[in-house]
Motif scaffolding. Structure first.
Motif, PDB file in Angstrom:
ATOM      1  N   GLU A 185      -0.605   6.563 -17.070  1.00 11.55           N
ATOM      2  CA  GLU A 185       0.671   5.839 -16.977  1.00 11.55           C
ATOM      3  C   GLU A 185       1.447   5.894 -18.294  1.00 11.55           C
ATOM      4  OE1 GLU A 185      -0.056   2.513 -13.563  1.00 11.55           O
ATOM      5  OE2 GLU A 185      -1.034   2.145 -15.512  1.00 11.55           O
ATOM      6  N   LYS A 224      -4.822   3.185  -7.578  1.00  5.76           N
ATOM      7  CA  LYS A 224      -5.149   1.830  -8.019  1.00  5.76           C
ATOM      8  C   LYS A 224      -5.425   0.917  -6.821  1.00  5.76           C
ATOM      9  CE  LYS A 224      -2.419   0.406 -11.444  1.00  5.76           C
ATOM     10  NZ  LYS A 224      -1.206   0.286 -12.276  1.00  5.76           N
ATOM     11  N   GLN A 225      -4.651   1.075  -5.751  1.00  3.36           N
ATOM     12  CA  GLN A 225      -4.871   0.264  -4.552  1.00  3.36           C
ATOM     13  C   GLN A 225      -6.222   0.611  -3.914  1.00  3.36           C
ATOM     14  OE1 GLN A 225      -3.402  -2.420  -3.312  1.00  3.36           O
ATOM     15  NE2 GLN A 225      -5.001  -2.451  -1.767  1.00  3.36           N
ATOM     16  N   ASP A 230       2.881   8.841 -10.383  1.00  2.00           N
ATOM     17  CA  ASP A 230       2.672   7.564  -9.697  1.00  2.00           C
ATOM     18  C   ASP A 230       1.224   7.486  -9.202  1.00  2.00           C
ATOM     19  OD1 ASP A 230       2.907   5.183  -8.356  1.00  2.00           O
ATOM     20  OD2 ASP A 230       4.013   6.026  -6.665  1.00  2.00           O
ATOM     21  N   ILE A 231       0.470   6.539  -9.737  1.00  2.00           N
ATOM     22  CA  ILE A 231      -0.948   6.410  -9.372  1.00  2.00           C
ATOM     23  C   ILE A 231      -1.235   5.094  -8.637  1.00  2.00           C
ATOM     24  CG2 ILE A 231      -1.792   7.961 -11.167  1.00  2.00           C
ATOM     25  CD1 ILE A 231      -2.543   5.435 -12.778  1.00  2.00           C
ATOM     26  N   GLU A 232      -0.186   4.476  -8.109  1.00  2.00           N
ATOM     27  CA  GLU A 232      -0.370   3.197  -7.405  1.00  2.00           C
ATOM     28  C   GLU A 232      -1.345   3.316  -6.227  1.00  2.00           C
ATOM     29  OE1 GLU A 232       0.511   0.132  -8.392  1.00  2.00           O
ATOM     30  OE2 GLU A 232       1.151   1.222 -10.174  1.00  2.00           O
ATOM     31  N   ARG A 233      -1.298   4.436  -5.524  1.00  2.00           N
ATOM     32  CA  ARG A 233      -2.207   4.637  -4.386  1.00  2.00           C
ATOM     33  C   ARG A 233      -3.664   4.629  -4.860  1.00  2.00           C
ATOM     34  NH1 ARG A 233      -1.854  10.118  -0.976  1.00  2.00           N
ATOM     35  NH2 ARG A 233      -0.892  10.626  -2.944  1.00  2.00           N
ATOM     36  N   HIS A 243     -10.585   8.496  -1.318  1.00  2.00           N
ATOM     37  CA  HIS A 243     -10.195   8.401  -2.725  1.00  2.00           C
ATOM     38  C   HIS A 243     -10.614   9.659  -3.488  1.00  2.00           C
ATOM     39  CE1 HIS A 243      -9.119   6.342  -6.433  1.00  2.00           C
ATOM     40  NE2 HIS A 243     -10.293   6.679  -6.938  1.00  2.00           N
ATOM     41  N   ASN A 277      -9.929   2.095 -14.453  1.00  2.00           N
ATOM     42  CA  ASN A 277      -8.870   1.090 -14.516  1.00  2.00           C
ATOM     43  C   ASN A 277      -8.468   0.724 -15.941  1.00  2.00           C
ATOM     44  OD1 ASN A 277      -8.675   0.928 -11.735  1.00  2.00           O
ATOM     45  ND2 ASN A 277     -10.019  -0.844 -11.570  1.00  2.00           N
ATOM     46  N   TYR A 306      -6.546   5.408 -16.046  1.00  2.00           N
ATOM     47  CA  TYR A 306      -5.249   5.153 -15.434  1.00  2.00           C
ATOM     48  C   TYR A 306      -4.199   4.710 -16.452  1.00  2.00           C
ATOM     49  CZ  TYR A 306      -7.340   5.769 -10.796  1.00  2.00           C
ATOM     50  OH  TYR A 306      -7.954   6.260  -9.678  1.00  2.00           O
TER      51      TYR A 306
END
Length: 136
Positions: A134, A7-8, A2-5, A49, A126, A130
């Motif tokens: 994913e 990306k945010q 999970d790489i949502e953090r 980050h 991005n 990433y």
């Protein structure tokens, strides 16, 4: 993974860069307080980050079973070392209101170079890094 953090945090970093650009275009001397505040805030986000990437993301990729992702992660980590040191020096220099007011053109020149490099790096992550993580 999970790489949502991550990306945010990229969204926050890119927003910070956009804010610095707006203030610089509106006038460095006139907006020195806002610029100094934004440089400091952006610096906190960038450092967080980088720390999370170094402690969690890259080691996870190295320990994972995908040699392509491990190599990609290593290359991204190595590439970021130079970018990070340039950004940290930039943030130390330009989080000071007096320095911004006294050296507006030097700030603009350095901001254009350092922030462009950081921006391009975030875009590469991005669009290449990433999505590869994913997809795995």
């Amino acid at each position: 993974m999970d790489i949502e953090r991550f990306k945010q945090q990229h969204v926050e970093i890119l927003d910070g860069i956009a804010g610095l650009r707006r203030y610089a275009h509106a006038g460095v001397q006139e907006h020195a307080h806002e610029i100094a505040r934004l440089v400091s805030a952006l610096s906190s986000t960038v450092k967080l980050h980088l720390a999370v990437e170094d402690r969690i993301l890259y080691p996870s990729l190295q320990k994972g079973g995908d040699p392509h992702l491990a190599a990609m992660g290593h290359a991204y980590q190595e590439d970021m070392k130079g970018i990070a040191s340039e950004y940290i020096a930039f943030s130390r220099r330009w989080s000071n209101v007096a320095a911004l007011q006294a050296h507006a053109e030097a700030f603009r020149k350095e901001a254009n170079a350092v922030l462009k490099t950081l921006y391009l790096r975030m875009c590469r992550e991005n669009t290449e890094f990433y999505p590869a993580i994913e997809a795995a």
